[in-house]
Design a protein around this motif. Structure first.
Motif, PDB file in Angstrom:
ATOM      1  N   ASP A   1       0.827  -1.213   0.000  1.00  0.00           N
ATOM      2  CA  ASP A   1       0.000   0.000   0.000  1.00  0.00           C
ATOM      3  C   ASP A   1       0.860   1.260   0.000  1.00  0.00           C
ATOM      4  OD1 ASP A   1      -2.195  -1.650   0.111  1.00  0.00           O
ATOM      5  OD2 ASP A   1      -2.605  -1.304   2.251  1.00  0.00           O
ATOM      6  N   LEU A   2       1.844   1.284   0.867  1.00  0.00           N
ATOM      7  CA  LEU A   2       2.688   2.469   0.996  1.00  0.00           C
ATOM      8  C   LEU A   2       3.549   2.683  -0.242  1.00  0.00           C
ATOM      9  CD1 LEU A   2       3.814   2.140   4.747  1.00  0.00           C
ATOM     10  CD2 LEU A   2       2.040   3.630   3.801  1.00  0.00           C
ATOM     11  N   ALA A   3       4.011   1.587  -0.838  1.00  0.00           N
ATOM     12  CA  ALA A   3       4.805   1.694  -2.066  1.00  0.00           C
ATOM     13  C   ALA A   3       3.970   2.299  -3.193  1.00  0.00           C
ATOM     14  CB  ALA A   3       5.331   0.317  -2.465  1.00  0.00           C
ATOM     15  N   LYS A   4       2.710   1.876  -3.256  1.00  0.00           N
ATOM     16  CA  LYS A   4       1.808   2.405  -4.285  1.00  0.00           C
ATOM     17  C   LYS A   4       1.575   3.900  -4.085  1.00  0.00           C
ATOM     18  CE  LYS A   4      -2.724   1.567  -6.407  1.00  0.00           C
ATOM     19  NZ  LYS A   4      -3.972   0.749  -6.341  1.00  0.00           N
ATOM     20  N   GLU A   5       1.428   4.317  -2.839  1.00  0.00           N
ATOM     21  CA  GLU A   5       1.158   5.725  -2.540  1.00  0.00           C
ATOM     22  C   GLU A   5       2.294   6.641  -2.981  1.00  0.00           C
ATOM     23  OE1 GLU A   5       0.228   6.126   1.581  1.00  0.00           O
ATOM     24  OE2 GLU A   5      -1.540   4.817   1.478  1.00  0.00           O
ATOM     25  N   ILE A   6       3.539   6.151  -2.885  1.00  0.00           N
ATOM     26  CA  ILE A   6       4.679   7.017  -3.222  1.00  0.00           C
ATOM     27  C   ILE A   6       5.290   6.682  -4.584  1.00  0.00           C
ATOM     28  CG2 ILE A   6       5.245   7.432  -0.802  1.00  0.00           C
ATOM     29  CD1 ILE A   6       7.544   5.402  -1.090  1.00  0.00           C
ATOM     30  N   GLY A   7       4.662   5.729  -5.305  1.00  0.00           N
ATOM     31  CA  GLY A   7       5.157   5.381  -6.632  1.00  0.00           C
ATOM     32  C   GLY A   7       6.455   4.593  -6.618  1.00  0.00           C
ATOM     33  N   TYR A   8       6.661   3.826  -5.554  1.00  0.00           N
ATOM     34  CA  TYR A   8       7.869   3.007  -5.443  1.00  0.00           C
ATOM     35  C   TYR A   8       7.685   1.717  -6.235  1.00  0.00           C
ATOM     36  CZ  TYR A   8      11.684   0.372  -3.181  1.00  0.00           C
ATOM     37  OH  TYR A   8      12.815  -0.373  -2.929  1.00  0.00           O
ATOM     38  N   LYS A   9       8.551   1.469  -7.213  1.00  0.00           N
ATOM     39  CA  LYS A   9       8.361   0.366  -8.166  1.00  0.00           C
ATOM     40  C   LYS A   9       9.316  -0.807  -7.965  1.00  0.00           C
ATOM     41  CE  LYS A   9       5.398   2.886 -10.655  1.00  0.00           C
ATOM     42  NZ  LYS A   9       3.950   2.561 -10.719  1.00  0.00           N
TER      43      LYS A   9
ATOM     44  N   HIS B   1      13.714  -1.892   1.390  1.00  0.00           N
ATOM     45  CA  HIS B   1      12.316  -1.722   0.968  1.00  0.00           C
ATOM     46  C   HIS B   1      11.457  -1.152   2.094  1.00  0.00           C
ATOM     47  CE1 HIS B   1      13.124  -3.708  -2.791  1.00  0.00           C
ATOM     48  NE2 HIS B   1      13.509  -4.809  -2.184  1.00  0.00           N
ATOM     49  N   THR B   2      11.600  -1.703   3.301  1.00  0.00           N
ATOM     50  CA  THR B   2      10.736  -1.237   4.391  1.00  0.00           C
ATOM     51  C   THR B   2      11.030   0.219   4.743  1.00  0.00           C
ATOM     52  OG1 THR B   2      12.239  -2.115   6.091  1.00  0.00           O
ATOM     53  CG2 THR B   2      10.443  -3.552   5.346  1.00  0.00           C
ATOM     54  N   CYS B   3      12.297   0.586   4.778  1.00  0.00           N
ATOM     55  CA  CYS B   3      12.638   1.970   5.114  1.00  0.00           C
ATOM     56  C   CYS B   3      12.209   2.940   4.014  1.00  0.00           C
ATOM     57  CB  CYS B   3      14.139   2.100   5.376  1.00  0.00           C
ATOM     58  SG  CYS B   3      14.666   1.337   6.929  1.00  0.00           S
ATOM     59  N   THR B   4      12.285   2.491   2.764  1.00  0.00           N
ATOM     60  CA  THR B   4      11.903   3.362   1.653  1.00  0.00           C
ATOM     61  C   THR B   4      10.435   3.757   1.719  1.00  0.00           C
ATOM     62  OG1 THR B   4      13.626   2.490   0.211  1.00  0.00           O
ATOM     63  CG2 THR B   4      11.762   3.551  -0.866  1.00  0.00           C
TER      64      THR B   4
END
Length: 369
Positions: free
Chosen positions: A37-45, A77-80
């Motif tokens: 969810d958080l990756a999607k919110e910030i555009g992390y691919k 990944h988790t920190c990003t």
């Protein structure tokens, strides 16, 4: 009292008694769905998959390689995804919800603020957001908490983190930790941070004896003034055994730790995953417990090691024959060793832990009738 009952599984018994955890990394315990969810919110691919089950397996597979350096790689990944106030608050809040589900009544979680400033947050923003999430979680789930701030062994800003820890001592931060790779980064290189903490009458725990030997533990205690040791797995190097594996005598360091009741934060599964021990059966935890060291179990990184505190105690019960009394003793050890005020520790021991275990004993007796 034995744990195994026909009508109630060991794991269920352990989950339902009140437990205490003092070594938990906030950025090592995210829910896989939350990362997605958080990756999607910030555009992390860069996540390897957006399937929660597959992602959980990826983290566990990546961590289970037998050395600390590779174990730590998943934190990228988790920190990003933990770079906004909203993300930090969510992760902290969900951690306490997960603790509640696991039967944990009090937890001390830790993290390194330095890893959460990539998008412009100040240290104070980071800490405030985590504390806000923890406070809401405590209110909603009834789980007590303390926050420990980590300085990193390979960085030079540990004094700044120590100062932050002290500044937040009345807002939920209970101590300072030194974390990260041990080899080549001895704790004595951060003496200014530890001296500051000691001068301020505050609390110190240090990762030591996980990837480096007993010298690391000695230095953490005698040079840096640690009040607790994270892992201490290699303390076994200071114990002499006979040919049958029985303890003959303790070395000076081990004897000092035993005599002073210095707490040791034991993490079974992660010690196998990082290569601190070769297999669970050979973990020195049971030796230290039988020799009356002040030990207790923890999860370290729940996501990376695919674990919970219930799982750690269940494994210890099955491997080493722990009974309900042993598990109560270990959790009282943990509560005695926490960094919250003495009266609060007593409250948890006499109003939460002891009554909770007694209630379970009565329940198990009723099932026998």
């Amino acid at each position: 009292m034995k744990l195994k009952e026909d009508k109630m599984k060991t794991e269920e018994i352990i989950r339902n008694v009140p437990k205490v955890m003092l070594h938990d990394h906030l950025d090592g315990g995210l829910r896989p769905q939350t990362i997605i969810d958080l990756a999607k919110e910030i555009g992390y691919k860069k996540l390897p998959t957006t399937d929660p089950s597959e992602l959980a397996e990826w983290f566990h597979r990546g961590a289970n390689k037998g050395n600390l350096v590779e174990y730590l790689q998943g934190f990228e990944h988790t920190c990003t995804v933990m770079q906004t106030k909203e993300a930090l608050k969510r992760v902290a809040y969900e951690m306490l919800e997960d603790m509640k589900k696991d039967g944990v009544c009090y937890v001390e979680t830790r993290f390194a603020p330095v890893f959460h400033t990539q998008k412009g947050l100040y240290y104070e923003d980071v800490i405030d957001a985590v504390l806000e999430g923890l406070e809401e979680g405590k209110r909603d789930f009834g789980v007590g908490y303390g926050l420990i701030l980590c300085g990193m062994r390979n960085m030079k800003n540990t004094l700044e983190i120590a100062e932050l820890a002290v500044n937040y001592r009345n807002q939920g931060v209970v101590g300072f930790d030194l974390a990260g790779e041990e080899g080549g980064y001895p704790p004595k290189k951060h003496l200014d941070a530890f001296q500051y903490i000691k001068q301020k009458n505050f609390n110190i725990t240090i990762h030591a004896g996980e990837a480096f030997g007993k010298e690391s533990i000695w230095q953490a205690i005698q040079i840096c003034g640690a009040h607790r040791i994270g892992h201490a797995t290699r303390l076994v190097e200071d114990i002499v055994f006979d040919k049958d594996g029985n303890v003959v005598r303790l070395g000076e360091l081990a004897q000092y730790i035993l005599d002073t009741r210095l707490p040791l934060e034991i993490c079974l599964l992660s010690n196998v995953h990082t290569g601190a021990v070769d297999k669970l059966e050979n973990h020195p935890f049971i030796i230290l417990f039988r020799e009356k060291f002040r030990v207790f179990l923890n999860t370290d990184d729940r996501l990376m090691s695919d674990t919970t505190l219930t799982k750690e105690y269940t494994i210890a019960s099955e491997l080493f024959g722990l009974n309900l009394d042993d598990i109560e003793k270990l959790n009282i050890n943990a509560m005695k060793s926490s960094f919250i005020p003495y009266k609060e520790r007593l409250y948890y021991i006499y109003n939460v832990i002891k009554p909770g275990f007694q209630k379970m004993r009565e329940k198990l007796l009723s099932l026998k009738v």
